[in-house]
Design an enzyme around this catalytic site. Structure first.
Site, PDB file in Angstrom:
ATOM      1  CB  CYS A  13     -93.937  -7.634  13.586  1.00  0.00           C
ATOM      2  SG  CYS A  13     -95.029  -8.057  12.493  1.00  0.00           S
ATOM      3  N   GLY A  17     -89.899 -10.221   9.946  1.00  0.00           N
ATOM      4  CA  GLY A  17     -91.232 -10.164  10.698  1.00  0.00           C
ATOM      5  C   GLY A  17     -92.299 -10.094   9.978  1.00  0.00           C
ATOM      6  CB  VAL A  35     -99.052 -26.665   4.107  1.00  0.00           C
ATOM      7  CG1 VAL A  35     -99.617 -27.372   5.970  1.00  0.00           C
ATOM      8  CG2 VAL A  35     -98.238 -25.553   4.382  1.00  0.00           C
ATOM      9  CD  GLU A 131     -81.532 -23.548   4.144  1.00  0.00           C
ATOM     10  OE1 GLU A 131     -80.719 -22.808   4.545  1.00  0.00           O
ATOM     11  OE2 GLU A 131     -81.453 -24.328   4.659  1.00  0.00           O
ATOM     12  CB  VAL A 134     -76.220 -19.488   7.779  1.00  0.00           C
ATOM     13  CG1 VAL A 134     -75.181 -19.621   6.767  1.00  0.00           C
ATOM     14  CG2 VAL A 134     -76.343 -19.915   9.317  1.00  0.00           C
ATOM     15  N   GLY A 189     -78.153   2.010   4.233  1.00  0.00           N
ATOM     16  CA  GLY A 189     -79.074   1.126   5.117  1.00  0.00           C
ATOM     17  C   GLY A 189     -78.783  -0.409   5.249  1.00  0.00           C
ATOM     18  CD  GLU A 192     -78.811  -3.011  11.909  1.00  0.00           C
ATOM     19  OE1 GLU A 192     -78.823  -1.828  12.308  1.00  0.00           O
ATOM     20  OE2 GLU A 192     -78.685  -3.618  11.001  1.00  0.00           O
ATOM     21  CE  LYS A 207     -75.155 -13.986   9.061  1.00  0.00           C
ATOM     22  NZ  LYS A 207     -75.255 -13.499   8.526  1.00  0.00           N
TER      23      LYS A 207
END
Length: 433
Positions: A13, A17, A35, A131, A134, A189, A192, A207
């Site tokens: 999360c 997340g 759905v 999905e 990449v 940002g 890293e 990838k």
């Protein structure tokens, strides 16, 4: 009346997340309609429940027992956005074995051990969709996996890392050096604190392995992908590219080529000069783009934000809707397609072109000896430019296509010539100009 809720477990999360949680909450009614049943989030596995997150997660859903969460008998769907190899691999395998369908964004794991995950999904009769692994929100894997399944893809060329594209774009537009722009990218940002995975090409190589596997129906791992990063790209390299009407990009290049034993796969990641007229040259900032060439469809380009919590969560939710529908209808989507089982060519057997800057004595006969060196290695010269610098000169040579091993051997020989002071720049060239 809709079917009973499908129970969802979320592993991780962080930036992605937490955005998945937000979208699940904000789009609950639409997702139910798409759905055919509600999706009920029943647990969120995290390492540190006390941390503040981008989206509110009910405290009763948080747990540090990820293994226990995926082992629950009532969990139908699992989303994994932890990243890394372990414990993600063990958790995904456990989820599939327990009968859950899985959506993951884990490029590193898929590129290292995707075959194990696909085999587990096949055995369990469940979906494994990825999905978001990449190019963030850009729909590229499903077109390769499904939309182009009736075509023969011959080449996939892409900018698949936003951090490196941001750095190279700023080096081009501002004339700044690598270290200076990297510091700016970290402050904003985009990079890293430890940028190694991005700037040394590891992220893009993972990838590329996934793209090549899907495009050419062959198992390609990250270890099969030739990799160079951008840390050695200088302001002089970028300026030289500009003089030639080119721009420098970190490219993931996956090609179907003729090998010693028939059709084979070439997969590589490295900086390259491309003409400013090429569609990928206009991809700016931290955006991604993937250029696909196939026999029937021709040339296709997919463009958009390649990272970030919300864009990546969008791709995750797209997969979630698909696997949830499949679960309701008791069907499976596309699994692994590795029937072609082609060889992966080593970099030395891949045909490329080089841009080489050579600092030499400024005297008669030098250019002829440089040309002779290229010819001795069966490498043809496309263009050569000479600039004088007092008693010294710089030759800038662009070759025609040749085996990369021949080009590398040419450069090695040039470095040993007594009239060569330095081979100050070596970079591959893609595209025609």
């Amino acid at each position: 009346m809709s079917a009973p809720p499908l129970k969802l477990a979320l592993l991780g999360c962080g930036s992605v997340g937490s955005q998945v949680v937000r979208l699940l909450r904000e789009q609950a009614d639409d997702l139910t309609a798409r759905v055919g049943a509600p999706i009920e989030l029943v647990g969120v596995a995290v390492r540190r429940p006390e941390l503040q997150r981008d989206a509110e997660v009910p405290a009763e859903l948080l747990t540090t027992d990820a293994a226990g969460l995926v082992a629950r008998d009532d969990v139908d769907l699992v989303i994994e956005v932890i990243g890394g190899i372990e414990p993600s691999r063990a958790l995904i395998l456990a989820a599939l074995e327990n009968g859950a369908s899985v959506v993951t964004a884990n490029k590193a794991l898929l590129a290292e051990d995707g075959s194990t995950l696909f085999a587990a999904a096949e055995k369990a009769g469940r979906d494994l969709y990825f999905e978001a692994a990449v190019a963030g929100a850009i729909p590229i894997l499903r077109p390769l996996r499904e939309s182009l399944a009736g075509d023969r893809v011959t080449r996939v060329l892409g900018i698949v890392n936003g951090t490196t594209n941001f750095i190279l774009d700023k080096m081009d537009t501002l004339g700044s050096g690598f270290a200076e722009v990297l510091e700016e990218a970290q402050a904003l940002g985009y990079a890293e604190a430890d940028p190694t995975a991005d700037v040394e090409g590891y992220d893009a190589a993972a990838k590329a392995a996934i793209l090549a596997s899907l495009a050419f129906h062959t198992r390609v791992t990250a270890a099969d992908v030739y990799r160079e990063g951008i840390s050695e790209v200088s302001a002089a390299d970028v300026a030289s590219a500009r003089e030639m009407g080119c721009v420098v990009k970190l490219l993931a290049i996956c090609e179907l080529r003729e090998g010693p034993d028939g059709p084979a796969v070439s997969a590589r990641v490295h900086p390259a000069m491309i003409p400013r007229s090429h569609p990928l040259a206009s991809v700016r900032e931290a955006f991604n783009a993937v250029f696909v060439e196939s026999e029937a469809a021709g040339q296709l380009m997919f463009y958009g934000p390649g990272a970030g919590g919300a864009p990546t969560a969008s791709a995750v939710l797209g997969d979630l809707v698909t696997v949830a529908r499949n679960r309701l209808n008791d069907v499976r989507g596309a699994g692994e397609s590795a029937y072609a089982d082609l060889d992966v060519l080593p970099m030395g057997e891949t045909e490329t072109r080089y841009h080489v800057a050579i600092d030499v004595d400024d005297r008669a006969g030098v250019l002829a000896q440089v040309a002779q060196t290229f010819a001795a290695h069966q490498v043809s010269i496309q263009t050569v430019r000479q600039e004088g610098h007092g008693d010294d000169a710089q030759l800038v040579v662009v070759s025609h296509r040749a085996a990369d091993s021949a080009l590398a051997a040419t450069v090695d020989t040039l470095r040993k010539l007594d009239f060569v002071h330095d081979v100050s720049s070596v970079m591959r060239v893609e595209g025609d100009f």
